[in-house]
Design a protein around this motif. Structure first.
Motif, PDB file in Angstrom:
ATOM      1  N   GLU A   5       4.025 -18.559  59.188  1.00  0.00           N
ATOM      2  CA  GLU A   5       2.946 -19.620  59.356  1.00  0.00           C
ATOM      3  C   GLU A   5       1.938 -18.850  58.867  1.00  0.00           C
ATOM      4  O   GLU A   5       1.011 -19.082  58.270  1.00  0.00           O
ATOM      5  CB  GLU A   5       3.173 -19.952  60.633  1.00  0.00           C
ATOM      6  CG  GLU A   5       1.910 -21.050  61.629  1.00  0.00           C
ATOM      7  CD  GLU A   5       1.720 -21.593  60.673  1.00  0.00           C
ATOM      8  OE1 GLU A   5       0.508 -22.871  60.714  1.00  0.00           O
ATOM      9  OE2 GLU A   5       2.834 -22.460  60.445  1.00  0.00           O
ATOM     10  N   ILE A   8       0.724 -19.435  55.237  1.00  0.00           N
ATOM     11  CA  ILE A   8       0.595 -21.686  54.700  1.00  0.00           C
ATOM     12  C   ILE A   8      -0.548 -21.687  55.002  1.00  0.00           C
ATOM     13  O   ILE A   8      -1.872 -21.958  56.029  1.00  0.00           O
ATOM     14  CB  ILE A   8       0.959 -22.030  55.510  1.00  0.00           C
ATOM     15  CG1 ILE A   8       2.519 -22.009  55.417  1.00  0.00           C
ATOM     16  CG2 ILE A   8       0.835 -23.422  55.244  1.00  0.00           C
ATOM     17  CD1 ILE A   8       3.661 -22.840  56.425  1.00  0.00           C
ATOM     18  N   GLN A   9      -1.869 -21.963  53.816  1.00  0.00           N
ATOM     19  CA  GLN A   9      -2.927 -22.260  53.413  1.00  0.00           C
ATOM     20  C   GLN A   9      -2.940 -23.627  54.347  1.00  0.00           C
ATOM     21  O   GLN A   9      -2.160 -24.503  54.528  1.00  0.00           O
ATOM     22  CB  GLN A   9      -3.403 -21.878  52.509  1.00  0.00           C
ATOM     23  CG  GLN A   9      -3.230 -20.659  51.662  1.00  0.00           C
ATOM     24  CD  GLN A   9      -3.953 -19.685  51.915  1.00  0.00           C
ATOM     25  OE1 GLN A   9      -5.098 -20.410  52.923  1.00  0.00           O
ATOM     26  NE2 GLN A   9      -4.277 -18.530  51.881  1.00  0.00           N
ATOM     27  N   ILE A  11      -4.252 -26.700  55.328  1.00  0.00           N
ATOM     28  CA  ILE A  11      -4.391 -28.420  54.043  1.00  0.00           C
ATOM     29  C   ILE A  11      -5.624 -28.443  52.062  1.00  0.00           C
ATOM     30  O   ILE A  11      -5.172 -28.532  51.410  1.00  0.00           O
ATOM     31  CB  ILE A  11      -3.990 -29.819  54.686  1.00  0.00           C
ATOM     32  CG1 ILE A  11      -3.013 -29.543  55.547  1.00  0.00           C
ATOM     33  CG2 ILE A  11      -4.371 -30.479  53.648  1.00  0.00           C
ATOM     34  CD1 ILE A  11      -2.477 -30.560  56.056  1.00  0.00           C
ATOM     35  N   ARG A  14      -4.730 -25.295  49.664  1.00  0.00           N
ATOM     36  CA  ARG A  14      -3.959 -25.268  49.187  1.00  0.00           C
ATOM     37  C   ARG A  14      -4.307 -25.557  47.776  1.00  0.00           C
ATOM     38  O   ARG A  14      -5.216 -26.468  47.061  1.00  0.00           O
ATOM     39  CB  ARG A  14      -2.496 -26.397  49.670  1.00  0.00           C
ATOM     40  CG  ARG A  14      -2.778 -25.955  51.072  1.00  0.00           C
ATOM     41  CD  ARG A  14      -1.142 -26.963  51.877  1.00  0.00           C
ATOM     42  NE  ARG A  14      -1.153 -26.808  53.538  1.00  0.00           N
ATOM     43  CZ  ARG A  14      -0.030 -26.685  54.266  1.00  0.00           C
ATOM     44  NH1 ARG A  14       0.167 -27.757  53.748  1.00  0.00           N
ATOM     45  NH2 ARG A  14      -0.553 -27.005  55.410  1.00  0.00           N
ATOM     46  N   SER A  16      -3.830 -27.043  44.434  1.00  0.00           N
ATOM     47  CA  SER A  16      -3.125 -28.396  43.981  1.00  0.00           C
ATOM     48  C   SER A  16      -3.346 -28.265  42.470  1.00  0.00           C
ATOM     49  O   SER A  16      -4.271 -27.648  42.184  1.00  0.00           O
ATOM     50  CB  SER A  16      -3.689 -29.498  44.840  1.00  0.00           C
ATOM     51  OG  SER A  16      -5.322 -29.065  44.852  1.00  0.00           O
ATOM     52  N   SER A 195       7.197 -22.008  48.662  1.00  0.00           N
ATOM     53  CA  SER A 195       7.214 -23.251  48.354  1.00  0.00           C
ATOM     54  C   SER A 195       5.592 -22.964  48.313  1.00  0.00           C
ATOM     55  O   SER A 195       4.839 -22.705  49.131  1.00  0.00           O
ATOM     56  CB  SER A 195       6.866 -24.222  49.632  1.00  0.00           C
ATOM     57  OG  SER A 195       8.053 -24.089  50.412  1.00  0.00           O
ATOM     58  N   ASP A 197       3.125 -24.482  46.964  1.00  0.00           N
ATOM     59  CA  ASP A 197       1.995 -24.906  47.176  1.00  0.00           C
ATOM     60  C   ASP A 197       0.989 -25.108  48.244  1.00  0.00           C
ATOM     61  O   ASP A 197       0.036 -25.326  48.657  1.00  0.00           O
ATOM     62  CB  ASP A 197       2.153 -26.981  46.702  1.00  0.00           C
ATOM     63  CG  ASP A 197       3.631 -26.837  47.444  1.00  0.00           C
ATOM     64  OD1 ASP A 197       4.950 -26.270  48.025  1.00  0.00           O
ATOM     65  OD2 ASP A 197       3.762 -27.888  47.977  1.00  0.00           O
ATOM     66  N   LEU A 198       2.161 -24.017  48.982  1.00  0.00           N
ATOM     67  CA  LEU A 198       1.691 -23.798  50.415  1.00  0.00           C
ATOM     68  C   LEU A 198       0.817 -22.514  50.066  1.00  0.00           C
ATOM     69  O   LEU A 198       0.201 -22.640  51.303  1.00  0.00           O
ATOM     70  CB  LEU A 198       2.026 -23.526  51.714  1.00  0.00           C
ATOM     71  CG  LEU A 198       3.937 -25.282  51.650  1.00  0.00           C
ATOM     72  CD1 LEU A 198       4.881 -24.775  52.572  1.00  0.00           C
ATOM     73  CD2 LEU A 198       3.143 -25.727  52.032  1.00  0.00           C
TER      74      LEU A 198
END
Length: 333
Positions: A5, A8-9, A11, A14, A16, A195, A197-198
């Motif tokens: 956790e 994890i950026q 939302i 993140r 993209s 992941s 992208d996170l």
């Protein structure tokens, strides 16, 4: 296989795919032939001027650093990051310190962390080295870093000399103003991430110093720069070096040359390494727009004068967050 956790950026933050693939494929940062630049070639000098104004980043070929020196540097970094964790922790960063092994720019327990291991060392001048942070038991590490650091410093000094001329001074203008450039080497290891992208390998930021010379991984794309609102990947050119303008040059050039927001993303299958050599000025130097870059009333001073150490303290006191810290010294009009 799952991302903790803490990494994890949010939302909204993140990575993209903001840029279309066609745009990413068509845009590439400028490429400069360093050997021609060093000979005073007018075409390459104009390319440097344009690169610093419009991109803040460029790649250099024919820079004179031997391939075997680049390879030894990469091998030394890889060997360090392959050490067992307990061994690497012997060189751990102290509180409020830039040097050592660990994570940089961590200012709170709640802050999201970058998916990156790093070791940072003061490399030049020699008397500022703290060998307690150097893994001297690792065969060839010290020799490889020393040799590489001296060679990339020559590259930074030549670029500085060219910038001096472009900023309306003699070749030694910036050197006389800044003094001998100091160097901090940050070596990065980005593990594969299930992941990508996170997380960020390195959060969006600009560099606080004068110039940064980056040795990229030849095979894995990770560095992205912000250009006209889009995130553009910097495609590696084997044995080339990436150079970018730092905040100090942006301030001295009165905003003509730009220190650009950049970040690193991660890869699902491959690890990536890089080495950033930060050239920076003396802590006690007061930086501000140079006289040659101020033209009242057409281009009045756009930045306050500030002691360099105070500027860097401002940078270190905040998490990496784009161009926030340069905004602090801009004169509001």
């Amino acid at each position: 296989m799952s991302v903790p956790e803490r990494y994890i950026q949010e939302i909204k933050d993140r990575p993209s795919s903001i840029s279309s693939e066609s745009l990413q494929a068509s845009l590439q940062i400028p490429i400069i032939d360093f050997s021609l630049l060093a000979k005073g070639d007018e075409h390459e000098t104009r390319k440097l001027d344009l690169a610093c104004k419009e991109w803040g980043f460029f790649q250099i070929r024919n820079h004179g650093v031997q391939v075997k020196i680049l390879q030894k540097m990469k091998a030394a970094m890889a060997a360090f990051f392959e050490l067992p964790l307990m061994e690497k922790k012997k060189y751990a960063m102290g509180a409020n310190d830039l040097e050592g092994y660990g994570q940089a720019y961590v200012v709170s327990e709640e802050q999201k962390l970058d998916w990156c291991d790093l070791v940072a060392l003061k490399t030049l001048p020699l008397e500022q080295r703290n060998l307690n942070f150097w893994p001297l038991n690792l065969p060839g590490f010290k020799e490889a870093v020393e040799e590489y650091s001296i060679e990339v410093q020559k590259v930074a000094e030549e670029i500085n000399a060219n910038l001096s001329i472009l900023m309306g001074m003699e070749r030694d203008g910036l050197k006389r103003y800044q003094g001998e450039l100091k160097q901090l080497m940050r070596m990065n290891y980005y593990p594969p991430c299930s992941s990508p992208d996170l997380v960020f390998g390195v959060s969006p930021h600009s560099d606080g110093g004068s110039l940064t010379v980056l040795l990229q991984d030849d095979d894995v794309i990770g560095l992205q720069i912000k250009h006209k609102g889009e995130w553009i990947p910097v495609k590696p050119i084997p044995n080339a070096l990436v150079v970018n303008i730092g905040d100090a040059i942006e301030i001295m050039s009165n905003g003509v040359y730009k220190s650009i927001e950049h970040r690193a993303i991660t890869n699902e299958k491959k690890a990536r390494i890089s080495a950033a050599a930060f050239a920076h000025v003396d802590d006690e130097l007061e930086i501000g727009p140079l006289d040659s870059m101020v033209d009242d009333p057409h281009r009045p001073p756009m930045y306050k004068k500030i002691k360099y150490i105070d500027y860097i303290r401002q940078v270190l006191a905040r998490k990496m967050d784009g161009k926030d810290h340069t905004d602090l010294v801009k004169i509001q009009t």
